[in-house]
Design a protein around this motif. Structure first.
Motif, mmCIF file in Angstrom:
data_model
loop_
_atom_site.group_PDB
_atom_site.id
_atom_site.type_symbol
_atom_site.label_atom_id
_atom_site.label_comp_id
_atom_site.label_asym_id
_atom_site.label_seq_id
_atom_site.Cartn_x
_atom_site.Cartn_y
_atom_site.Cartn_z
ATOM 1 N N GLY A 151 12.560 3.832 5.313
ATOM 2 C CA GLY A 151 11.616 3.910 5.813
ATOM 3 C C GLY A 151 11.563 2.889 5.456
ATOM 4 O O GLY A 151 11.449 1.433 4.363
ATOM 5 N N CYS A 152 10.673 1.587 5.981
ATOM 6 C CA CYS A 152 10.119 0.514 5.186
ATOM 7 C C CYS A 152 8.580 -0.063 5.166
ATOM 8 O O CYS A 152 7.668 0.687 6.299
ATOM 9 N N PRO A 153 7.984 -1.097 4.452
ATOM 10 C CA PRO A 153 6.476 -1.395 3.815
ATOM 11 C C PRO A 153 5.818 -2.681 4.633
ATOM 12 O O PRO A 153 5.364 -2.346 5.139
ATOM 13 N N TYR A 154 7.348 -3.224 5.578
ATOM 14 C CA TYR A 154 6.874 -4.107 6.477
ATOM 15 C C TYR A 154 6.638 -3.418 7.975
ATOM 16 O O TYR A 154 6.960 -2.913 8.218
ATOM 17 N N ARG A 155 6.371 -4.563 9.027
ATOM 18 C CA ARG A 155 6.033 -4.331 10.167
ATOM 19 C C ARG A 155 6.670 -5.265 10.996
ATOM 20 O O ARG A 155 5.640 -6.099 11.675
#
Length: 560
Positions: A174-178
């Motif tokens: 997953g990734c915390p950025y968009r």
């Protein structure tokens, strides 16, 4: 029921992680599967024949931008040859709305979107039980995939294959950025796997003699404690022939993380940092959260020690980035002095926000993989071609690692680094060689001929650095033919080194050492601060970060 998990990699040295994760998940459910690995460089006939010879009941393909077109052909052909074979396709290239409409007509029976570790075993069990309706229900109900446990993908079979190749590992998903151009931005959450289990897997890969262990975690340093535990652990392998690769967000590196990286043994770690642009409006438009000045500052600090290999990324074709803005981004990122500057091009991937918003920015892009930008409101197709040319020149020179000293010297003759590479691209293009294969020695000659056209260039200094780079990167102690008429000389190493007390001359040193006599100025802010006339190259002493031969001023060498 015989089930094949099929991966077609971008290169032979890569080993797909996805199919081995799926393989591990199936084995946890007591479902037997077999992994088949190929590369896009294999012939269509070899892949096709190999799959058919297995006579599979189920064939599951992992689909990416580099293999989509090949997989589409294979699915169609396989369905004709073995209509009874159930075909499953998953991966990033099917994880978007409407993908079923493209893959069902060519022969795919099931299209698995998103993560497959929980769903694939359930689908295979339903197929084995001939309950196809239940298999379809599994695809439609995302609730069956709420659990994410780590199962090591590194089986004995995998470990036998990985020697001298690139192994991929994930310690989080997953990734915390968009970021609007990235598929990882569509993930719902960021989860970390137990560090102790990851350590066990790292040890397995090191023992199996992988060449590089590449963490696929997005923004590895987001969690300070997690990153530090792994970075502290890998120091254990400093005497192994192994490199660890991490993708980081440089602007959020903490002091503890910076200290940890600066203390790494030379050559053990390589870092990749995606800055992408320095234009604030561009970064805001693509939801790229980054303090650019801090990122550049931190990367310069990490470069200063010389123990880390650093790779930085820039993307051409982002919203609001015209040619002037791209040039500014290039020059700013170039100042970091990274070993590799990747000038990439925006890909409007299926399922990403930038693709959904393409019309608002006037994007025109290729309809086929990798869906690369052709032009937009801010940059024309002609300008995009010019940037492509610059990318080619950059890859042949800076990113090859062969021309380090020469490029540093030539920068003094250009107002901006951007124009150095633009000029060399035009030079190669005018000779019809820009996109043609060029032997290493010939490329040195082309760069020299290009540089000799620069106003005010000092031929002796230029040839000195060309000769130095040639010796350091090619590890050849003989001057290239095109420098035979140069004032730069390769001195008789036997005569010189025999004079050094207690040196102990050996005849094999002729192929190891080279003493260049020329002019090697060091410049700071455009001013010469020092000049060396003789440099000794030791081709047996290789820098673990740059892979170049060691150099020292001859006077210092004789004193040592």
């Amino acid at each position: 029921m015989k089930t094949l998990l099929i991966a077609i990699n971008a290169k032979y040295e890569h080993e797909s992680l996805a199919v081995w994760c799926l393989n591990a998940a199936c084995h946890r459910h007591h479902i037997t599967t077999k992994v088949q690995q190929y590369s896009i460089n294999d012939s269509m006939q070899r892949i096709w024949a190999s799959i058919l010879e297995e006579t599979p009941d189920v064939a599951a393909f992992s689909c990416y931008i580099w293999n989509r077109e090949l997989i589409v052909k294979l699915i169609g052909d396989l369905k004709k040859a073995r209509p009874e074979c159930t075909i499953i396709v998953g991966g990033p290239e099917v994880s978007y709305d409407g993908s079923e409409k493209e893959f069902h007509p060519i022969g795919a029976d099931f299209v698995v979107k998103g993560e497959g570790e929980e769903r694939l075993p359930l689908i295979l069990r339903a197929i084995a039980e001939q309950n196809l309706n239940h298999a379809k229900e599994i695809l439609e109900k995302s609730v069956v995939c709420t659990k994410r446990d780590y199962a090591s993908p590194y089986t004995a079979e995998y470990l036998k294959r990985i020697k001298d190749r690139i192994a991929y590992i994930e310690s989080s998903r997953g990734c915390p950025y968009r970021c609007s151009y990235c598929l990882s931005s569509e993930s719902t959450k960021l989860e970390y796997y137990p560090v102790e289990i990851i350590k066990e897997d790292i040890r397995k890969l090191v023992n199996a003699r992988a060449k590089v262990i590449k963490f696929v975690d997005r923004s590895f340093n987001v969690n300070e404690e997690h990153s530090l535990k792994i970075w502290d652990f890998i120091r254990e392998f400093e005497n192994e022939r192994i490199t660890f690769h991490f993708e980081i967000n440089p602007d959020i590196l903490t002091k503890r993380q910076m200290d940890s990286l600066l203390a790494m043994p030379a050559g053990l770690v390589q870092l990749e940092a995606g800055i992408q642009s320095v234009n604030p409006k561009t970064l805001e438009a693509v939801s790229r959260v980054m303090k650019v000045e801090k990122a550049v500052e931190n990367l310069k600090t990490l470069m200063s020690k010389g123990n880390l290999h650093i790779h930085v990324d820039l993307i051409a074709g982002l919203p609001y980035e015209d040619m002037d803005s791209l040039r500014e981004s290039f020059n700013t990122i170039y100042q970091i002095g990274a070993h590799h500057l990747q000038l990439g091009f925006l890909k409007l991937l299926h399922g990403t926000r930038v693709r959904r918003e393409a019309d608002s920015h006037g994007y025109k892009y290729r309809d086929y993989p990798p869906y690369e930008v052709i032009e937009n409101k801010y940059i024309s197709s002609a300008e995009m071609l010019e940037i492509k040319d610059i990318e080619e020149a950059l890859d042949r020179t800076l990113n090859s690692g062969r021309f380090t000293s020469t490029l540093k010297y030539l920068e003094n003759y250009f107002a901006e680094p951007f124009y150095l590479y633009k000029g060399f691209a035009e030079f190669l293009k005018s000779r019809g060689r820009l996109y043609q294969p060029i032997a290493a020695a010939k490329l040195f000659e082309y760069l020299r001929n290009y540089a000799l056209q620069i106003d005010g260039i000092n031929k002796l200094e230029l040839d000195s650095f060309i000769a130095l780079d040639y010796a350091c990167s090619i590890k050849n102690t003989v001057l290239p033919e095109f420098l035979k008429d140069s004032d730069v000389k390769a001195l008789d190493v036997k005569r010189l080194l025999e004079k050094i007390p207690d040196f102990g001359w050996k005849k094999e040193y002729r192929k190891r050492f080279m003493v260049l006599e020329g002019r090697f100025p060091t410049k700071m802010e455009g001013k010469i601060t020092a000049v060396e006339n003789r440099i000794i190259v030791d081709t047996a002493n290789i820098d673990p970060v740059t892979k170049r031969a060691d150099i020292r001023p001859y006077g210092i060498f004789t004193q040592d």
